[in-house]
Design an enzyme around this catalytic site. Structure first.
Site, PDB file in Angstrom:
ATOM      1  N   ASN A 124      17.021  -0.509  38.724  1.00  0.00           N
ATOM      2  CA  ASN A 124      18.344  -0.393  38.986  1.00  0.00           C
ATOM      3  C   ASN A 124      18.076   0.509  40.577  1.00  0.00           C
ATOM      4  OD1 ASN A 124      20.029  -1.790  37.032  1.00  0.00           O
ATOM      5  ND2 ASN A 124      19.994   0.344  35.921  1.00  0.00           N
ATOM      6  N   HIS A 184      13.161  -0.153  33.537  1.00  0.00           N
ATOM      7  CA  HIS A 184      13.344  -0.220  32.130  1.00  0.00           C
ATOM      8  C   HIS A 184      12.606  -1.479  31.640  1.00  0.00           C
ATOM      9  CE1 HIS A 184      17.184   2.080  32.677  1.00  0.00           C
ATOM     10  NE2 HIS A 184      16.893   1.821  33.851  1.00  0.00           N
ATOM     11  N   GLU A 200      21.233   5.736  38.025  1.00  0.00           N
ATOM     12  CA  GLU A 200      21.630   7.109  37.655  1.00  0.00           C
ATOM     13  C   GLU A 200      20.782   8.151  38.151  1.00  0.00           C
ATOM     14  OE1 GLU A 200      22.990   6.951  33.797  1.00  0.00           O
ATOM     15  OE2 GLU A 200      24.696   5.712  34.276  1.00  0.00           O
ATOM     16  N   VAL A 201      19.518   8.156  37.787  1.00  0.00           N
ATOM     17  CA  VAL A 201      18.524   8.873  38.070  1.00  0.00           C
ATOM     18  C   VAL A 201      17.493   8.663  39.166  1.00  0.00           C
ATOM     19  CG1 VAL A 201      16.304  10.225  37.131  1.00  0.00           C
ATOM     20  CG2 VAL A 201      18.250   9.418  35.557  1.00  0.00           C
ATOM     21  N   HIS A 229      12.406   4.114  38.324  1.00  0.00           N
ATOM     22  CA  HIS A 229      11.976   3.837  37.129  1.00  0.00           C
ATOM     23  C   HIS A 229      12.227   2.390  36.759  1.00  0.00           C
ATOM     24  CE1 HIS A 229      15.906   5.319  37.263  1.00  0.00           C
ATOM     25  NE2 HIS A 229      16.394   4.383  36.121  1.00  0.00           N
ATOM     26  N   ASP A 234      13.304   5.455  26.432  1.00  0.00           N
ATOM     27  CA  ASP A 234      14.724   5.839  27.000  1.00  0.00           C
ATOM     28  C   ASP A 234      15.611   6.789  25.931  1.00  0.00           C
ATOM     29  OD1 ASP A 234      16.605   4.588  29.489  1.00  0.00           O
ATOM     30  OD2 ASP A 234      17.535   5.465  27.928  1.00  0.00           O
ATOM     31  N   ILE A 235      16.140   7.732  26.267  1.00  0.00           N
ATOM     32  CA  ILE A 235      16.705   8.760  25.476  1.00  0.00           C
ATOM     33  C   ILE A 235      18.057   8.050  24.594  1.00  0.00           C
ATOM     34  CG2 ILE A 235      18.440   9.647  26.846  1.00  0.00           C
ATOM     35  CD1 ILE A 235      17.625  12.614  26.033  1.00  0.00           C
TER      36      ILE A 235
HETATM   37  P1  5GP Z   1      19.561   4.314  35.586  1.00  0.00           P
HETATM   38  O1  5GP Z   1      20.791   3.954  35.207  1.00  0.00           O
HETATM   39  O2  5GP Z   1      19.258   5.322  36.725  1.00  0.00           O
HETATM   40  O3  5GP Z   1      18.584   3.185  35.757  1.00  0.00           O
HETATM   41  O4  5GP Z   1      18.750   4.609  34.192  1.00  0.00           O
HETATM   42  C1  5GP Z   1      18.403   6.034  33.747  1.00  0.00           C
HETATM   43  C2  5GP Z   1      18.230   5.962  32.375  1.00  0.00           C
HETATM   44  O5  5GP Z   1      17.433   7.218  32.184  1.00  0.00           O
HETATM   45  C3  5GP Z   1      19.270   5.597  31.269  1.00  0.00           C
HETATM   46  O6  5GP Z   1      18.898   4.568  30.635  1.00  0.00           O
HETATM   47  C4  5GP Z   1      19.179   7.014  30.628  1.00  0.00           C
HETATM   48  O7  5GP Z   1      19.495   6.697  29.225  1.00  0.00           O
HETATM   49  C5  5GP Z   1      17.691   7.644  30.692  1.00  0.00           C
HETATM   50  N1  5GP Z   1      17.879   8.909  30.705  1.00  0.00           N
HETATM   51  C6  5GP Z   1      18.385   9.982  31.154  1.00  0.00           C
HETATM   52  N2  5GP Z   1      18.265  11.118  30.676  1.00  0.00           N
HETATM   53  C7  5GP Z   1      17.072  10.929  30.174  1.00  0.00           C
HETATM   54  C8  5GP Z   1      16.152  11.975  29.418  1.00  0.00           C
HETATM   55  O8  5GP Z   1      16.326  13.162  29.601  1.00  0.00           O
HETATM   56  N3  5GP Z   1      15.085  11.400  28.896  1.00  0.00           N
HETATM   57  C9  5GP Z   1      15.018  10.177  28.705  1.00  0.00           C
HETATM   58  N4  5GP Z   1      13.863  10.035  27.943  1.00  0.00           N
HETATM   59  N5  5GP Z   1      15.693   9.129  29.023  1.00  0.00           N
HETATM   60  C10 5GP Z   1      16.607   9.691  29.980  1.00  0.00           C
END
Ligand code: 5GP
Length: 121
Positions: free
Chosen positions: A94, A109, A102-103, A107, A33-34
């Site tokens: 999530n 985590h 968010e994405v 995915h 994760d970034i």
């Molecule tokens: P969500 O909130 O959708 O469950 O988690 C999305 C995750 O994607 C977040 O933890 C965020 O830090 C990670 N993320 C967003 N953009 C990028 C990216 O460009 N590269 C990587 N490696 N992680 C990302």
């Protein structure tokens, strides 16, 4: 809602955006994760176009479902956080709006490397 081909993980899968890769096979890609929330914070994504866990469960093939679940274990083993190390980790997905996703590409985590703490803050 239909799958958005321009989401950031779709771009990572196509190689248009770099990632810090941990593991890849026919079914999954895993990378760090970034914005890590724990000492180890990995992401595991299926290669297919699935928005979230519900979309995946309803539409993925048995092979893809097995591939994702086995893939999570392979990544945990590679990171040396799997249950058989005595350490363990948290796998979390999530889902949609109330889940805080968010994405819009499914995915998981994987949080580990230290005690992960309370399940829901
Ligand atoms: P969500 O909130 O959708 O469950 O988690 C999305 C995750 O994607 C977040 O933890 C965020 O830090 C990670 N993320 C967003 N953009 C990028 C990216 O460009 N590269 C990587 N490696 N992680 C990302």
């Amino acid at each position: 809602m239909s799958y958005d081909d321009n989401n950031i993980f779709a771009k990572i899968l196509r190689g248009e955006i770099p990632c810090n890769k941990i593991y890849e096979d026919n079914f999954i890609l895993s990378f760090y994760d970034i914005n890590p929330q724990k000492k180890i914070h990995a992401l595991v994504i299926p290669k297919g176009k699935y928005i979230d866990l519900d979309h995946f469960s309803m539409n993925a093939s048995t092979e893809e479902i097995v591939g994702l679940l086995k893939g999570i274990n392979k990544v945990a083993k590679k990171l040396e956080i799997s249950a058989d190390t005595g350490k363990g980790y948290r796998a979390l997905a999530n889902i949609s709006d109330y889940g805080g996703q968010e994405v819009p590409h499914l995915h998981f985590h994987l949080f580990g490397g230290e005690k992960v703490g309370k399940m829901v803050e």
